[in-house]
Design a protein around this motif. Structure first.
Motif, short mmCIF file in Angstrom:
data_model
loop_
_atom_site.label_atom_id
_atom_site.label_comp_id
_atom_site.label_asym_id
_atom_site.label_seq_id
_atom_site.Cartn_x
_atom_site.Cartn_y
_atom_site.Cartn_z
N THR A 29 0.56 34.92 -32.04
CA THR A 29 -0.27 33.81 -32.51
C THR A 29 0.61 32.78 -33.21
N GLY A 31 0.02 31.34 -35.97
CA GLY A 31 0.10 31.65 -37.40
C GLY A 31 1.21 32.63 -37.72
N TYR A 61 0.03 27.75 -24.08
CA TYR A 61 -1.01 27.88 -25.09
C TYR A 61 -2.05 26.81 -24.83
N HIS A 71 -4.97 26.12 -36.26
CA HIS A 71 -4.63 26.77 -35.00
C HIS A 71 -3.86 28.09 -35.18
N ASP A 72 -4.01 28.73 -36.32
CA ASP A 72 -3.29 29.97 -36.59
C ASP A 72 -3.60 31.07 -35.58
N ASN A 73 -4.79 31.07 -34.98
CA ASN A 73 -5.17 32.13 -34.05
C ASN A 73 -4.92 31.79 -32.59
N GLN A 75 -3.18 31.80 -29.23
CA GLN A 75 -2.22 32.71 -28.60
C GLN A 75 -1.15 31.91 -27.85
#
Length: 81
Positions: A29, A31, A61, A71-73, A75
């Motif tokens: 991720t 993050g 992505y 946008h930490d999650n 992938q």
């Protein structure tokens, strides 16, 4: 720094921090990458390096622009090991 060199460093960091998905591709991720101390020391502009890697089809992505927190999650999938 040379962009190609930074992309190669990014691949190594994704391999270090990521996990293999069901398709055998390494994912991490945003993050996890952004908050990693080693990545912070390597990359002056992580988002710029990710954009360059996406343009070269090294990673993929969904988002156009990645922002810390929002946008930490997201992938990030490594396409070229």
């Amino acid at each position: 720094m040379n962009v190609d060199h930074e992309v190669k460093l990014l691949v190594k960091e994704i391999q270090r921090l990521g996990t293999k998905d069901a398709d055998g591709q390494t994912t991490v991720t945003f993050g996890v990458l952004f908050n990693d101390d080693q990545c912070a020391n390597i990359f002056e502009a992580l988002v710029g390096t990710l954009k360059a890697a996406k343009k070269r089809k090294v990673v993929k992505y969904e988002s156009e622009l990645l922002l810390q927190g929002v946008h930490d999650n997201v992938q990030i999938v490594l396409l070229q090991e």
